[in-house]
Design an enzyme around this catalytic site. Structure first.
Site, mmCIF file in Angstrom:
data_model
loop_
_atom_site.group_PDB
_atom_site.id
_atom_site.type_symbol
_atom_site.label_atom_id
_atom_site.label_comp_id
_atom_site.label_asym_id
_atom_site.label_seq_id
_atom_site.Cartn_x
_atom_site.Cartn_y
_atom_site.Cartn_z
ATOM 1 C CE1 TYR A 38 -3.866 -2.237 0.264
ATOM 2 C CE2 TYR A 38 -2.693 -3.267 2.080
ATOM 3 C CZ TYR A 38 -3.723 -3.280 1.157
ATOM 4 O OH TYR A 38 -4.604 -4.333 1.135
ATOM 5 C CE1 TYR A 84 -8.356 -4.079 2.266
ATOM 6 C CE2 TYR A 84 -8.557 -3.037 4.404
ATOM 7 C CZ TYR A 84 -7.892 -3.885 3.557
ATOM 8 O OH TYR A 84 -6.766 -4.542 4.001
ATOM 9 N NE ARG A 85 -4.124 -1.125 4.307
ATOM 10 C CZ ARG A 85 -3.597 -2.017 5.119
ATOM 11 N NH1 ARG A 85 -4.254 -3.124 5.407
ATOM 12 N NH2 ARG A 85 -2.423 -1.812 5.669
#
Ligand SMILES: Cc1cc2nc3c(=O)[nH]c(=O)nc-3n(C[C@H](O)[C@H](O)[C@H](O)COP(=O)(O)OP(=O)(O)OC[C@H]3O[C@@H](n4cnc5c(N)ncnc54)[C@H](O)[C@@H]3O)c2cc1C
Length: 542
Positions: free
Chosen positions: A92, A487-488
């Site tokens: 991420y 969600y991310r």
């Protein structure tokens, strides 16, 4: 490699860094290329490319007062900061900032476990507390609680929760942000604020009651850029006496619909209280999955559809289950045995389903029982790093990549929605050139919605990775048009994800950016995080 913050001269940065050194000591300000390189995203898809996100410098405070003083200097010099807890956000964006040139505020030195209560079942931690640290603290003090941890145990309780991270035990614990209780935050103007009951100086239940009085502002600090969190409460699970598991298999493609319906019923009623783990019986899912049986008619048509009747026949001939779900139970042995018995009776209503008893044993965990359970330590509140062996060189991955980005859209928790998402996401993947497995499994980290997780492999070949980044952006846009939101997301893609959350002509983003202007007029706090920018650092800067 380091880059200057936009609009800031080298001289101005050097003066500010001297001021940081006065606050934290010269050893804890990092600006040589060699040091700043440690804050690169080790999985960056733009490695050594002009668009790679890199910091200008880093500073590592040891106390809340030092964090406040750093924020004050940042305001004085209009310097963008990027706080990280342990900075292990691989997949991420790692520890690299959303906007190149930001100064990483590395909070690893603030690593005290401030409190663990094994009667009210919570912990209060500083940012640098890794799951390993909390686990060790619990063991050393013989406390009767379990923590819930993500697959990699080296990350932080706080950083993971602040990015909406997830784990593997009960539904009240594995959604880490939902399990947080109370924050202490250094605001962009340097003030210190506590949320929830912490806002009342004499309150004795800061880690018990999430909301306090008035608007709950905690959400602004998770996937947000409104402050630096310096303390966080997290709810823990009472250490259970025993563990049990059991697997249900179903025969047909469409059996996923009643299968999920029963799982929802059992989980939302608290009858199963561990992570429901779905499986696909006919072939490989992800890296490391079992080999595809030869002759399996699992190949999709160009529109993503499959010959369901042929697949059902194939499963029947080969005596393979189409779908499986393994349930996990924690609690007193007698109680969880009864819960599993009851669960079996509900699944028995699906024609052709079978129930297979899994491991059942008393806790604490032994190595023998871990092996018997055929699962991972995380299911028992124990951190490890074994997940990394999945992407390492192995028989299924002879040429491993140099990292990955996670693509993680949410899917409603029904069988119909999962079957539709599998087809649609595969088709979008084909359209944009980003491989998406046709038989994506729903992951049950969140109690009320599924997430499906697709790894986008990094090769360190600029042409290939550049194409992957573009494909990921296109995927996010098209998936968004079908109602699938992530969600991310990886730091490089967060603008695209926020673009897709566009209800009311982007009312959410406008609201956040108006707030941002009000509480952070110099735009110093993590510019660009989750696609939230400011007048000083507008989106076009990205
Ligand atoms: C193979 C693999 C498996 C993974 N499995 C999982 C998994 O099971 N579950 C899961 O959730 N993740 C998983 N991840 C993703 C990631 O590794 C973990 O979420 C990890 O815990 C995040 O790193 P961290 O805890 O060091 O957080 P950090 O990197 O410190 O923080 C994450 C982000 O939160 C913000 N932030 C952090 N601290 C603060 C603060 N104090 N104040 C304000 N903002 C802050 C920053 O924007 C930061 O970039 C996986 C990754 C890989 C590569």
């Amino acid at each position: 490699m380091a880059k200057l913050p936009p609009g800031i001269s080298a001289e101005s940065l050097a003066t500010a860094l001297k001021k940081f050194a006065d606050i934290v000591g010269p050893d804890w300000v990092f600006h040589s290329d060699e040091d700043v390189a440690l804050y690169r995203d080790a999985y960056s898809p733009l490695w050594n490319q002009p668009g790679e996100l890199v910091a200008s410098a880093a500073v590592a405070p040891a106390s809340v007062e030092q964090v406040q003083a750093i924020v004050c200097v940042a305001n004085e010099y209009k310097l963008p900061l990027y706080p990280i807890s342990t900075g292990k956000n691989l997949g991420y964006g790692g520890s690299a900032p959303n906007m190149s040139g930001s100064i990483v505020v590395d909070l690893k030195r603030m690593n005290r476990v401030l409190e663990v209560d094994d009667k009210r079942h919570y912990a209060l931690v500083e940012p640098g507390v890794a799951y390993y640290d909390l686990y060790r603290h619990i063991q050393d003090h013989k406390l009767r609680v379990w923590m819930d941890c993500p697959d990699p145990g080296w990350g932080s309780v706080m950083g993971n929760a602040l990015d909406h991270g997830v784990g593997s035990t009960g539904p009240a614990f594995r959604n880490h942000w939902a399990a947080h209780c109370g924050l202490e935050v250094v605001l962009p103007n340097g003030e210190l604020m506590r949320t929830g009951m912490g806002a009342m100086p004499g309150a004795k239940n800061w880690q018990d009651h999430q909301f306090g009085f008035g608007p709950s502002v905690d959400g602004l600090f998770a996937q947000g850029n409104f402050g630096i969190v310096t303390k966080m409460g997290i709810w823990l699970m009472p250490a259970p006496e025993a563990f049990a598991s059991g697997t249900i298999t179903v025969k047909k493609h469409d059996d996923l619909i009643p299968l999920i319906e029963v799982v929802n019923y059992l989980e939302n009623l608290g009858i199963t209280n561990g992570l429901p783990d779905f499986g696909f019986g006919l072939g490989p899912m992800f890296i490391g999955g079992p080999a595809q049986p030869s002759g399996a008619p699992t190949t999709p048509k160009p529109d993503g559809s499959v010959d369901i009747a042929a697949l059902d026949r194939y499963a029947d001939e080969k005596q393979l289950p189409f779908w499986t779900v393994t349930l996990h139970f924690y609690g007193p042995a007698k109680v969880i045995a009864a819960q599993w018995e009851y669960a079996k009776s509900r699944f028995a209503q699906i024609p052709g389903s079978k129930a297979i008893d899994g491991a059942a044993f008393n806790l604490p965990l032994t190595s023998e029982n871990l092996e018997k359970s055929r699962t991972t330590r995380q299911l028992f509140g124990e951190p490890d790093l074994s997940i990394f062996s999945l992407a390492a060189r192995n028989p299924f991955t002879p040429t491993p990549g140099s990292g990955l980005m996670w693509f993680a859209p949410l899917v409603p928790r029904t069988g119909e929605a999962v079957l539709e998402a599998q087809k649609t996401l595969w088709r979008i993947g084909e359209e944009v050139g980003m491989a998406c497995p046709r038989w994506l499994l729903p992951k049950s980290y969140f109690q009320r919605s599924f997430v499906v997780i697709v790894p986008v492999v990094i090769t360190r070949d600029p042409a290939v990775d550049g194409k992957h980044v573009q494909a990921y952006r296109d995927f996010v846009r098209i998936a968004g048009e079908h109602g699938y939101g992530e969600y991310r997301a990886h730091a490089l893609i967060q603008d695209n994800v926020m673009d897709a959350y566009s209800f009311g002509d982007h009312a959410l983003r406008r609201f956040c950016e108006r707030l941002k202007e009000g509480v952070d007029p110099n735009g110093i706090m993590a510019p660009g995080r989750s696609g939230i920018w400011s007048k000083r650092y507008p989106r076009s800067q990205a």
